[in-house]
Scaffold this motif. Structure first.
Motif, PDB file in Angstrom:
ATOM      1  N   ASP A  37       0.818  -1.217   0.000  1.00 50.02           N
ATOM      2  CA  ASP A  37       0.000   0.000   0.000  1.00 50.02           C
ATOM      3  C   ASP A  37       0.854   1.270   0.000  1.00 50.02           C
ATOM      4  O   ASP A  37       0.313   2.373   0.072  1.00 50.02           O
ATOM      5  CB  ASP A  37      -0.946   0.006   1.202  1.00 50.02           C
ATOM      6  CG  ASP A  37      -0.215  -0.048   2.531  1.00 50.02           C
ATOM      7  OD1 ASP A  37       0.932  -0.540   2.558  1.00 50.02           O
ATOM      8  OD2 ASP A  37      -0.787   0.409   3.534  1.00 50.02           O
ATOM      9  N   HIS A  38       2.192   1.132  -0.098  1.00 51.91           N
ATOM     10  CA  HIS A  38       3.077   2.294  -0.139  1.00 51.91           C
ATOM     11  C   HIS A  38       3.932   2.346  -1.392  1.00 51.91           C
ATOM     12  O   HIS A  38       4.866   3.130  -1.477  1.00 51.91           O
ATOM     13  CB  HIS A  38       3.992   2.310   1.086  1.00 51.91           C
ATOM     14  CG  HIS A  38       3.294   2.706   2.339  1.00 51.91           C
ATOM     15  ND1 HIS A  38       2.494   1.850   3.052  1.00 51.91           N
ATOM     16  CD2 HIS A  38       3.261   3.883   2.995  1.00 51.91           C
ATOM     17  CE1 HIS A  38       2.004   2.477   4.093  1.00 51.91           C
ATOM     18  NE2 HIS A  38       2.455   3.719   4.090  1.00 51.91           N
ATOM     19  N   VAL A  39       3.646   1.514  -2.379  1.00 54.60           N
ATOM     20  CA  VAL A  39       4.395   1.489  -3.634  1.00 54.60           C
ATOM     21  C   VAL A  39       3.503   2.061  -4.719  1.00 54.60           C
ATOM     22  O   VAL A  39       2.363   1.624  -4.883  1.00 54.60           O
ATOM     23  CB  VAL A  39       4.841   0.056  -3.995  1.00 54.60           C
ATOM     24  CG1 VAL A  39       5.597   0.046  -5.321  1.00 54.60           C
ATOM     25  CG2 VAL A  39       5.702  -0.539  -2.889  1.00 54.60           C
ATOM     26  N   CYS A  40       4.011   3.053  -5.457  1.00 54.80           N
ATOM     27  CA  CYS A  40       3.230   3.717  -6.503  1.00 54.80           C
ATOM     28  C   CYS A  40       3.924   3.580  -7.856  1.00 54.80           C
ATOM     29  O   CYS A  40       5.140   3.679  -7.949  1.00 54.80           O
ATOM     30  CB  CYS A  40       3.046   5.203  -6.189  1.00 54.80           C
ATOM     31  SG  CYS A  40       2.076   5.510  -4.718  1.00 54.80           S
ATOM     32  N   TRP A  41       3.141   3.388  -8.877  1.00 51.02           N
ATOM     33  CA  TRP A  41       3.638   3.303 -10.241  1.00 51.02           C
ATOM     34  C   TRP A  41       3.985   4.704 -10.741  1.00 51.02           C
ATOM     35  O   TRP A  41       3.269   5.667 -10.495  1.00 51.02           O
ATOM     36  CB  TRP A  41       2.557   2.710 -11.133  1.00 51.02           C
ATOM     37  CG  TRP A  41       2.854   2.796 -12.590  1.00 51.02           C
ATOM     38  CD1 TRP A  41       2.343   3.701 -13.479  1.00 51.02           C
ATOM     39  CD2 TRP A  41       3.737   1.971 -13.333  1.00 51.02           C
ATOM     40  NE1 TRP A  41       2.846   3.465 -14.720  1.00 51.02           N
ATOM     41  CE2 TRP A  41       3.716   2.409 -14.657  1.00 51.02           C
ATOM     42  CE3 TRP A  41       4.548   0.907 -13.001  1.00 51.02           C
ATOM     43  CZ2 TRP A  41       4.464   1.814 -15.654  1.00 51.02           C
ATOM     44  CZ3 TRP A  41       5.296   0.312 -13.992  1.00 51.02           C
ATOM     45  CH2 TRP A  41       5.248   0.767 -15.293  1.00 51.02           C
ATOM     46  N   GLY A  42       5.086   4.800 -11.460  1.00 47.95           N
ATOM     47  CA  GLY A  42       5.473   6.056 -12.078  1.00 47.95           C
ATOM     48  C   GLY A  42       6.174   5.772 -13.387  1.00 47.95           C
ATOM     49  O   GLY A  42       6.708   4.685 -13.591  1.00 47.95           O
ATOM     50  N   THR A  43       6.184   6.730 -14.289  1.00 51.23           N
ATOM     51  CA  THR A  43       6.804   6.518 -15.591  1.00 51.23           C
ATOM     52  C   THR A  43       7.324   7.837 -16.134  1.00 51.23           C
ATOM     53  O   THR A  43       6.900   8.909 -15.721  1.00 51.23           O
ATOM     54  CB  THR A  43       5.802   5.890 -16.573  1.00 51.23           C
ATOM     55  OG1 THR A  43       6.445   5.714 -17.829  1.00 51.23           O
ATOM     56  CG2 THR A  43       4.579   6.762 -16.774  1.00 51.23           C
ATOM     57  N   ASP A  44       8.246   7.738 -17.064  1.00 51.55           N
ATOM     58  CA  ASP A  44       8.736   8.918 -17.775  1.00 51.55           C
ATOM     59  C   ASP A  44       8.159   8.938 -19.186  1.00 51.55           C
ATOM     60  O   ASP A  44       8.808   9.346 -20.128  1.00 51.55           O
ATOM     61  CB  ASP A  44      10.261   8.953 -17.801  1.00 51.55           C
ATOM     62  CG  ASP A  44      10.863   7.715 -18.451  1.00 51.55           C
ATOM     63  OD1 ASP A  44      10.105   6.770 -18.746  1.00 51.55           O
ATOM     64  OD2 ASP A  44      12.072   7.698 -18.681  1.00 51.55           O
ATOM     65  N   ALA A  45       6.916   8.500 -19.323  1.00 53.87           N
ATOM     66  CA  ALA A  45       6.282   8.355 -20.629  1.00 53.87           C
ATOM     67  C   ALA A  45       6.209   9.667 -21.406  1.00 53.87           C
ATOM     68  O   ALA A  45       6.110   9.648 -22.624  1.00 53.87           O
ATOM     69  CB  ALA A  45       4.877   7.771 -20.482  1.00 53.87           C
ATOM     70  N   LEU A  46       6.261  10.786 -20.721  1.00 55.36           N
ATOM     71  CA  LEU A  46       6.257  12.069 -21.406  1.00 55.36           C
ATOM     72  C   LEU A  46       7.413  12.139 -22.398  1.00 55.36           C
ATOM     73  O   LEU A  46       7.298  12.692 -23.479  1.00 55.36           O
ATOM     74  CB  LEU A  46       6.359  13.203 -20.389  1.00 55.36           C
ATOM     75  CG  LEU A  46       6.413  14.614 -20.949  1.00 55.36           C
ATOM     76  CD1 LEU A  46       5.103  14.956 -21.622  1.00 55.36           C
ATOM     77  CD2 LEU A  46       6.710  15.599 -19.851  1.00 55.36           C
ATOM     78  N   TRP A  47       8.544  11.538 -22.044  1.00 59.05           N
ATOM     79  CA  TRP A  47       9.741  11.590 -22.881  1.00 59.05           C
ATOM     80  C   TRP A  47       9.918  10.349 -23.747  1.00 59.05           C
ATOM     81  O   TRP A  47      10.571  10.391 -24.772  1.00 59.05           O
ATOM     82  CB  TRP A  47      10.987  11.769 -22.012  1.00 59.05           C
ATOM     83  CG  TRP A  47      10.853  12.917 -21.079  1.00 59.05           C
ATOM     84  CD1 TRP A  47      10.788  12.855 -19.726  1.00 59.05           C
ATOM     85  CD2 TRP A  47      10.734  14.301 -21.414  1.00 59.05           C
ATOM     86  NE1 TRP A  47      10.640  14.111 -19.191  1.00 59.05           N
ATOM     87  CE2 TRP A  47      10.598  15.023 -20.219  1.00 59.05           C
ATOM     88  CE3 TRP A  47      10.701  15.010 -22.611  1.00 59.05           C
ATOM     89  CZ2 TRP A  47      10.455  16.402 -20.177  1.00 59.05           C
ATOM     90  CZ3 TRP A  47      10.560  16.387 -22.568  1.00 59.05           C
ATOM     91  CH2 TRP A  47      10.443  17.063 -21.371  1.00 59.05           C
ATOM     92  N   THR A  48       9.385   9.217 -23.323  1.00 59.12           N
ATOM     93  CA  THR A  48       9.687   7.962 -24.009  1.00 59.12           C
ATOM     94  C   THR A  48       8.523   7.377 -24.786  1.00 59.12           C
ATOM     95  O   THR A  48       8.671   6.342 -25.406  1.00 59.12           O
ATOM     96  CB  THR A  48      10.164   6.908 -22.990  1.00 59.12           C
ATOM     97  OG1 THR A  48       9.112   6.688 -22.038  1.00 59.12           O
ATOM     98  CG2 THR A  48      11.421   7.349 -22.290  1.00 59.12           C
ATOM     99  N   GLY A  49       7.368   7.983 -24.752  1.00 58.45           N
ATOM    100  CA  GLY A  49       6.218   7.432 -25.461  1.00 58.45           C
ATOM    101  C   GLY A  49       5.332   6.618 -24.529  1.00 58.45           C
ATOM    102  O   GLY A  49       5.521   6.587 -23.323  1.00 58.45           O
ATOM    103  N   SER A  50       4.391   5.937 -25.106  1.00 54.75           N
ATOM    104  CA  SER A  50       3.400   5.195 -24.343  1.00 54.75           C
ATOM    105  C   SER A  50       4.048   4.159 -23.436  1.00 54.75           C
ATOM    106  O   SER A  50       4.890   3.381 -23.867  1.00 54.75           O
ATOM    107  CB  SER A  50       2.434   4.492 -25.291  1.00 54.75           C
ATOM    108  OG  SER A  50       1.570   3.655 -24.559  1.00 54.75           O
ATOM    109  N   PRO A  51       3.632   4.113 -22.156  1.00 58.41           N
ATOM    110  CA  PRO A  51       4.198   3.132 -21.228  1.00 58.41           C
ATOM    111  C   PRO A  51       3.427   1.814 -21.212  1.00 58.41           C
ATOM    112  O   PRO A  51       3.605   1.015 -20.305  1.00 58.41           O
ATOM    113  CB  PRO A  51       4.078   3.849 -19.887  1.00 58.41           C
ATOM    114  CG  PRO A  51       2.785   4.587 -20.028  1.00 58.41           C
ATOM    115  CD  PRO A  51       2.788   5.082 -21.473  1.00 58.41           C
ATOM    116  N   GLN A  52       2.559   1.592 -22.195  1.00 56.36           N
ATOM    117  CA  GLN A  52       1.705   0.407 -22.144  1.00 56.36           C
ATOM    118  C   GLN A  52       2.501  -0.889 -22.011  1.00 56.36           C
ATOM    119  O   GLN A  52       2.126  -1.785 -21.277  1.00 56.36           O
ATOM    120  CB  GLN A  52       0.801   0.342 -23.378  1.00 56.36           C
ATOM    121  CG  GLN A  52      -0.300  -0.694 -23.274  1.00 56.36           C
ATOM    122  CD  GLN A  52      -1.232  -0.447 -22.095  1.00 56.36           C
ATOM    123  OE1 GLN A  52      -1.592   0.678 -21.795  1.00 56.36           O
ATOM    124  NE2 GLN A  52      -1.610  -1.506 -21.400  1.00 56.36           N
TER     125      GLN A  52
END
Length: 120
Positions: free
Chosen positions: A11-26
């Motif tokens: 309950d303290h781990v959150c997903w994050g991504t740099d998709a703004l720079w690398t494209g879709s994180p799918q």
């Protein structure tokens, strides 16, 4: 992932991504959904299994924990989004049929021929 969940709790781990720079994180999301800690590592390091792709641990990591941080009720948020102006426009569009209307906007000359020399 096992160390994070064991140390902090799921309950303290959150997903994050740099998709703004690398494209879709799918592809990254699909990878996390398929990820499972091997049984040998679970026994050796005391890691808990991550569970099903739509199970409570992965669902919390991919959005549920962030929703709690920002005090968002996901089902209520979806209901509110379904009532916004864009949703109303979409519903109107689908009601009229999905074929284009070919409506024209802008200045239209109604009488007489058009003098195209002004565009040259």
């Amino acid at each position: 992932m096992g160390t994070l969940i064991k140390g902090l709790g799921g309950d303290h781990v959150c997903w994050g991504t740099d998709a703004l720079w690398t494209g879709s994180p799918q592809w990254q999301i699909e990878g996390l959904r398929r990820l499972e800690i091997p049984e040998a590592m679970q026994k050796k390091y005391g890691f808990a299994p991550l569970g099903a792709a739509d199970g409570p641990v992965k669902t919390a990591i991919l959005g549920g924990n962030n929703a709690k941080l920002y005090n968002i009720q996901p089902k209520r948020a979806m209901l509110e989004l379904s009532r916004d102006h864009l949703a109303a426009m979409k519903a109107e569009y689908e009601k009229a049929g999905v074929e284009p209307s070919n409506m024209r906007y802008g200045y239209v000359v109604r009488n007489g021929p058009v003098d195209y020399s002004v565009f040259a």
